[in-house]
Design a protein around this motif. Structure first.
Motif, PDB file in Angstrom:
ATOM      1  N   VAL A 356     130.098 170.481  39.233  1.00 26.35           N
ATOM      2  CA  VAL A 356     130.589 171.145  40.446  1.00 26.35           C
ATOM      3  C   VAL A 356     129.572 172.187  40.915  1.00 26.35           C
ATOM      4  CG1 VAL A 356     132.393 172.613  41.416  1.00 26.35           C
ATOM      5  CG2 VAL A 356     133.010 170.743  39.872  1.00 26.35           C
ATOM      6  N   ARG A 357     129.076 172.980  39.987  1.00 24.93           N
ATOM      7  CA  ARG A 357     128.088 174.004  40.352  1.00 24.93           C
ATOM      8  C   ARG A 357     126.798 173.374  40.869  1.00 24.93           C
ATOM      9  NH1 ARG A 357     130.032 178.829  38.800  1.00 24.93           N
ATOM     10  NH2 ARG A 357     131.519 178.903  37.050  1.00 24.93           N
ATOM     11  N   ASN A 358     126.365 172.278  40.243  1.00 25.31           N
ATOM     12  CA  ASN A 358     125.134 171.619  40.660  1.00 25.31           C
ATOM     13  C   ASN A 358     125.268 170.935  42.016  1.00 25.31           C
ATOM     14  OD1 ASN A 358     123.696 172.364  38.410  1.00 25.31           O
ATOM     15  ND2 ASN A 358     124.036 170.457  37.295  1.00 25.31           N
ATOM     16  N   ALA A 359     126.518 170.698  42.436  1.00 23.44           N
ATOM     17  CA  ALA A 359     126.738 170.020  43.711  1.00 23.44           C
ATOM     18  C   ALA A 359     126.442 170.930  44.902  1.00 23.44           C
ATOM     19  CB  ALA A 359     128.172 169.501  43.795  1.00 23.44           C
ATOM     20  N   TRP A 360     126.368 172.227  44.666  1.00 23.57           N
ATOM     21  CA  TRP A 360     126.121 173.189  45.735  1.00 23.57           C
ATOM     22  C   TRP A 360     124.683 173.669  45.699  1.00 23.57           C
ATOM     23  CZ3 TRP A 360     130.285 175.253  48.843  1.00 23.57           C
ATOM     24  CH2 TRP A 360     131.534 174.722  48.522  1.00 23.57           C
ATOM     25  N   TYR A 361     124.119 173.871  46.873  1.00 23.24           N
ATOM     26  CA  TYR A 361     122.788 174.477  46.958  1.00 23.24           C
ATOM     27  C   TYR A 361     122.896 175.986  46.755  1.00 23.24           C
ATOM     28  CZ  TYR A 361     118.578 176.402  49.127  1.00 23.24           C
ATOM     29  OH  TYR A 361     117.430 177.122  49.377  1.00 23.24           O
TER      30      TYR A 361
END
Length: 487
Positions: A356-361
């Motif tokens: 989830v965290r990696n999905a956001w820039y």
């Protein structure tokens, strides 16, 4: 009652066994222990401070009555509960029916024995806003269906449902596919044929079911056709729904499409431009795989399945016809084993929140509200087994064996197609979207800068603006074609 000496077993990092101790002395009450070890620790050396001791049984229980197993069983129970207690920060001791987790605007409908959770936003029902906007802007007049990606749910679309509905001037529907969100988890044993000659129901965790559910919601909206918006793995559902019923799909919007799966490409010739591009794709693929739970899970189960299949091939080599059927049944059983469930829990616990965290820039946008929204389905009864069923259905799917590969059918798509990607997508890199845009004739590609895997969550205004421009242009083109046909 008098105190009794206790028997203890020590476990330490140096792997020193109790039987190697030269002297054991215990004290009344069983709360203290002194161990002396062989010369490798020095003469009469006490137990290292890192040694952890666990009570197994009292001395009087060593008669073989069976009571000596009570302590170890209790210890195993405690360890099991500790392992079950939290998955991605969600307590697993009190899982509930999905309807208990529903939001005030949640809806449920039954389709082929599955209670599908969905949300509807109707722009026409918002009378005041509709009247104000009607005089200012034109409307597409077609409903829209939103298809989430792997590990996501209706929650992923919460921020764009209203603005998208205002653009089209109609209803927008988002629903949770089986194994995700708050849609009911179906027990396949109870979902199988009753044996009275009736055909076996479609596996609710299969792609075929997801496609039928998508077409069902077009009928649910009382529409002849709809706009399909897919995100990540949801793009596969959108494309397959188009192949199933192209006359029902007015347009497709594919967001961070996971259609061309990330792959590792052989390095090109050193110094060549193509070699540099291939290296970039290889590096990006390797980096995204580390944070994507689906890729991790798929890889692990694929390797496990490959190992099993190779072993079977050695035994039944030459029995191709019979092997095909037996292999698929056996593989399904293996993938649905308790080991697979444990593997799923481990992968989600380790990679779920990270993905989830990696999905956001912009990591600052990953608030506690976002984390809770994505992990909420982990509170649903049977979420782990359902995820195993979903993965097994994907790995053992045979429906596509009689069809050409997807990559060779993309040129058949004739409806308007918009492809949206973030330039910093670490889950499905932007070069995937570029490849897809070249494969679909007439498609439009839009790359949002400083954006990750979730343009519809991270860059809401820009995403909505791009969709609006695309739909109005597509609407104008369709009107011109209609006028040409009439003339």
């Amino acid at each position: 009652m008098g105190s009794r000496a206790g028997v203890w077993v020590g476990v330490c990092p140096d792997l020193v066994l109790l039987k190697n101790c030269s002297k054991v002395s215990s004290f009344h009450g069983g709360n203290n222990i002194s161990l002396s070890f062989p010369s490798r620790f020095g003469s009469d050396t006490k137990c290292p401070t890192s040694l952890k001791c666990f009570p197994l049984a009292s001395a009087s229980s060593l008669s073989g009555s069976g009571a000596q197993y009570a302590g170890s069983e209790q210890l195993l129970d405690v360890q099991t509960k500790q392992k079950r207690k939290g998955i991605a920060g969600i307590d697993q001791d009190e899982l509930v029916d999905p309807k208990f987790l529903a939001d005030p605007d949640s809806c449920f409908c039954e389709f082929r024995g599955v209670e599908i959770h969905h949300k509807v936003y109707d722009a026409q029902s918002q009378a005041h806003e509709a009247e104000a906007l009607c005089s200012q802007t034109k409307k597409v007049g077609l409903p829209m269906i939103l298809l989430h990606g792997f590990g996501a749910s209706v929650f992923s679309w919460n921020r764009v449902m209203k603005p998208l509905a205002e653009i089209i001037g109609s209803k927008v529907v988002a629903f949770d596919r089986p194994a995700f969100g708050l849609t009911s988890r179906v027990n396949l044993f109870g979902h199988s044929s009753s044996g009275n000659g009736e055909p076996r129901p479609i596996n609710p965790y299969s792609m075929a079911f997801a496609v039928l559910a998508t077409l069902y919601f077009i009928d649910f909206l009382a529409a002849e056709k709809a706009i399909l918006v897919g995100h990540s793995a949801g793009c596969l559902v959108a494309v397959d729904a188009y192949y199933k019923a192209p006359e029902r799909v007015a347009a497709m919007i594919l967001v961070a499409p996971a259609i061309f799966a990330p792959r590792t490409i052989k390095k090109g010739v050193k110094g060549s431009q193509s070699g540099e591009d291939n290296q970039t794709e290889e590096d990006s693929s390797n980096s995204i795989n580390l944070g994507n739970p689906f890729i991790q899970l798929f890889r692990m189960l694929s390797k496990f399945a490959k190992f099993i299949s190779q072993a079977i091939m050695l035994v039944v080599k030459g029995m191709v016809g019979m092997f095909s059927s037996l292999y698929k049944k056996f593989l399904s059983a293996v993938l649905r084993s308790s080991f697979a469930v444990m593997l799923v829990r481990m992968v989600i616990d380790k990679f779920g929140v990270t993905a989830v965290r990696n999905a956001w820039y912009d990591a600052n946008q990953v608030t506690e509200h976002v984390i809770q929204g994505y992990t909420k389905p982990l509170r649903v009864k049977g979420w782990d087994k359902a995820l195993v069923e979903y993965t097994a259905a994907m790995l053992t799917d045979t429906s596509s064996e009689s069809k050409p590969p997807l990559a060779k059918r993309l040129h058949e798509i004739s409806c308007p197609v918009l492809i949206v990607t973030g330039d910093n997508d670490r889950i499905v890199p932007s070069w995937n979207a570029e490849r897809l845009s070249r494969a679909i004739p007439g498609s439009c590609l839009e790359v949002i800068k400083h954006c990750g895997h979730l343009p519809h969550e991270e860059k809401v205004d820009e995403f909505v603006s791009i969709v609006k421009k695309f739909l109005y242009r597509a609407l104008e083109d369709s009107e011109e074609q209609h006028l040409q046909v009439v003339v």
